[in-house]
Design a protein around this motif. Sequence first.
Motif, mmCIF file in Angstrom:
data_model
loop_
_atom_site.group_PDB
_atom_site.id
_atom_site.type_symbol
_atom_site.label_atom_id
_atom_site.label_comp_id
_atom_site.label_asym_id
_atom_site.label_seq_id
_atom_site.Cartn_x
_atom_site.Cartn_y
_atom_site.Cartn_z
ATOM 1 N N ILE A 105 -65.874 167.182 22.641
ATOM 2 C CA ILE A 105 -65.144 168.219 23.374
ATOM 3 C C ILE A 105 -63.801 168.475 22.688
ATOM 4 N N LYS A 106 -63.321 169.716 22.758
ATOM 5 C CA LYS A 106 -62.067 170.077 22.101
ATOM 6 C C LYS A 106 -60.854 169.611 22.902
ATOM 7 N N GLU A 107 -60.979 169.615 24.219
ATOM 8 C CA GLU A 107 -59.909 169.125 25.080
ATOM 9 C C GLU A 107 -60.497 168.729 26.425
ATOM 10 N N ILE A 108 -59.770 167.920 27.159
ATOM 11 C CA ILE A 108 -60.241 167.470 28.462
ATOM 12 C C ILE A 108 -60.137 168.630 29.454
ATOM 13 N N PRO A 109 -61.217 168.988 30.128
ATOM 14 C CA PRO A 109 -61.172 170.122 31.068
ATOM 15 C C PRO A 109 -60.319 169.784 32.296
ATOM 16 N N THR A 110 -59.737 170.815 32.882
ATOM 17 C CA THR A 110 -58.950 170.613 34.084
ATOM 18 C C THR A 110 -59.851 170.349 35.289
ATOM 19 N N ASN A 111 -59.257 169.756 36.311
ATOM 20 C CA ASN A 111 -59.970 169.402 37.549
ATOM 21 C C ASN A 111 -61.240 168.607 37.254
ATOM 22 N N THR A 112 -61.048 167.577 36.414
ATOM 23 C CA THR A 112 -62.158 166.746 35.975
ATOM 24 C C THR A 112 -61.807 165.279 36.120
ATOM 25 N N ILE A 113 -62.780 164.484 36.557
ATOM 26 C CA ILE A 113 -62.705 163.041 36.386
ATOM 27 C C ILE A 113 -63.616 162.730 35.210
ATOM 28 N N LEU A 114 -63.016 162.363 34.101
ATOM 29 C CA LEU A 114 -63.770 162.121 32.869
ATOM 30 C C LEU A 114 -64.214 160.663 32.822
ATOM 31 N N ASN A 115 -65.503 160.453 32.972
ATOM 32 C CA ASN A 115 -66.086 159.120 32.834
ATOM 33 C C ASN A 115 -66.528 158.982 31.379
ATOM 34 N N MET A 157 -67.251 165.539 37.938
ATOM 35 C CA MET A 157 -67.326 164.297 37.173
ATOM 36 C C MET A 157 -68.025 164.613 35.856
ATOM 37 N N LEU A 158 -67.305 164.486 34.742
ATOM 38 C CA LEU A 158 -67.885 164.704 33.417
ATOM 39 C C LEU A 158 -68.165 163.344 32.793
ATOM 40 N N ARG A 159 -69.433 163.011 32.634
ATOM 41 C CA ARG A 159 -69.812 161.701 32.114
ATOM 42 C C ARG A 159 -70.266 161.815 30.665
ATOM 43 N N ALA A 177 -60.158 159.110 24.278
ATOM 44 C CA ALA A 177 -59.818 160.092 25.312
ATOM 45 C C ALA A 177 -58.311 160.344 25.369
ATOM 46 N N THR A 178 -57.523 159.281 25.357
ATOM 47 C CA THR A 178 -56.071 159.443 25.401
ATOM 48 C C THR A 178 -55.570 160.135 24.141
ATOM 49 N N THR A 179 -56.128 159.745 23.003
ATOM 50 C CA THR A 179 -55.748 160.376 21.734
ATOM 51 C C THR A 179 -56.081 161.863 21.735
ATOM 52 N N LEU A 180 -57.188 162.214 22.368
ATOM 53 C CA LEU A 180 -57.572 163.624 22.469
ATOM 54 C C LEU A 180 -56.488 164.417 23.178
ATOM 55 N N PHE A 212 -50.561 170.171 40.242
ATOM 56 C CA PHE A 212 -50.664 170.665 38.870
ATOM 57 C C PHE A 212 -51.812 171.664 38.746
ATOM 58 N N LYS A 213 -51.554 172.744 38.029
ATOM 59 C CA LYS A 213 -52.608 173.719 37.762
ATOM 60 C C LYS A 213 -53.669 173.110 36.858
ATOM 61 N N ASN A 214 -53.236 172.291 35.895
ATOM 62 C CA ASN A 214 -54.147 171.661 34.932
ATOM 63 C C ASN A 214 -53.964 170.142 34.976
ATOM 64 N N LYS A 215 -55.051 169.443 35.246
ATOM 65 C CA LYS A 215 -54.945 167.998 35.471
ATOM 66 C C LYS A 215 -56.317 167.362 35.337
ATOM 67 N N ALA A 216 -56.314 166.058 35.104
ATOM 68 C CA ALA A 216 -57.578 165.324 35.019
ATOM 69 C C ALA A 216 -57.299 163.839 35.182
ATOM 70 N N MET A 217 -58.338 163.110 35.535
ATOM 71 C CA MET A 217 -58.305 161.654 35.540
ATOM 72 C C MET A 217 -59.357 161.168 34.555
ATOM 73 N N VAL A 218 -59.126 159.996 33.969
ATOM 74 C CA VAL A 218 -60.051 159.502 32.958
ATOM 75 C C VAL A 218 -60.152 157.988 33.015
ATOM 76 N N SER A 219 -61.340 157.488 32.724
ATOM 77 C CA SER A 219 -61.560 156.042 32.604
ATOM 78 C C SER A 219 -62.975 155.816 32.081
ATOM 79 N N ALA A 220 -63.185 154.648 31.473
ATOM 80 C CA ALA A 220 -64.545 154.246 31.121
ATOM 81 C C ALA A 220 -65.267 153.682 32.328
ATOM 82 N N THR A 221 -64.489 153.338 33.373
ATOM 83 C CA THR A 221 -65.069 152.749 34.585
ATOM 84 C C THR A 221 -64.414 153.347 35.832
#
Length: 404
Positions: A18-28, A174-176, A36-39, A149-158
């Motif tokens: 993916i080019k960037e983390i989408p907004t309103n997403t919990i990225l699993n 939820m984007l897995r 992910a953080t580097t992205l 926030f208009k643009n936001k996300a949460m991320v974790s491997a777990t």
Amino acid sequence: MIRKDLNINKGEWLSDVIKEIPTNTILNKTMTGCGATTLEINAARHSIIIEPNVPVIVGKKAQHSFLFAVYEGTSKEDVKAYLAGEHDGYRKIITTPEGFDKKVLPAMYETNTPIFEDYFLLFDECEKAIQDVGYRGDIYLPVEDFFKFKNKAMVSATPIVPSDPRFAKQSFEMLRIVPTYDYRQPLTVCITNNTVRVLRILLARFDKENKKTCIFLNSTDTTLSLIQTLKLQGRCKVFCSEKSVKKLKRQNFSEVSDNLTELAEVNFFTSRFYSAVDIKLDYQPNVIVLTDVFRAPYSMIDPQTEVVQAIGRFRNGVAQAYHITNTSDSLPCISRETLNHQLTSAENIYKQVAAIKTENDIERETLLQAIGGMDYKRFITRDGKRNHFMWDNAWEDEKISGYY
């Protein structure tokens, strides 16, 4: 919450998918260390990245010098100076939850920065906001502003899926990330009534193999006791919080740090280092997660999140991984249905007490004392609403007790 899957091949980074983390997403992201953080650090937008602990921030700052790091020692005025300065490209702020609430947000307000419109907010290792809020209430502080926030996300491997209804109201997905290959790490579980004996046996075996050992144990008191019992002085180090560093030094143990340094033969890590920290080595150590439900109740951790995260700290992989634990039939635990009934009942009484009308200052002060003394007060946000993350935390505690 709608779930979408995205495949990733062996050798690929998240930036290849993916080019960037989408907004309103919990990225699993499923796997630790896939970038992910580097992205987000490299994304073409202003970013605020919230990390659970300082060692993560120190590590990311060392890798990306242009990051503006906010933690203890960084002031609100420092943030304002950074915002006022000239920058090539985009502003990138990495901060603790406490730093966001007490320094970053006030600095943005005072400089009239349109933070909620201009910045992407990434809550990294998002399960920690649920797992740690029971004893570290300030980790929840950014959550209320997160939804502004208009643009936001949460991320974790777990990630742990939150029950907060605002995720549904804002149509979070939820984007897995799904690996197309077998990425699993073998783990040997040692269930025993003598955790010290098993640890002694494993350490003796590792000594013969001449391999370094990393032990994750969330109790500095038990750690010090083990060091003394197993005669590890002079060949071990402890990595823990600044408060615990001072505590151990008062007890004449000096090989202790609140940030990563060169590893010893045997190394102990507390929960401060369980997630997000990158431990880069040119070898593969043996890793032991140690739980003792009797000597160190807080060493009970979630095998589906914290054990995975602990093993995932090592970017070059691990030689062998073990979880040593004992169990107890007497550990109290209840079902989620029972817990919800208890919390709902407590909430009803809390609301009734809080709604009592007062006639004068003495009555108001007495009412505030009564509310402050209620245990359910911990489950209320600063603006008087239900803290859904605290409810989730209570269930996580019950669930983990049930495991052991």
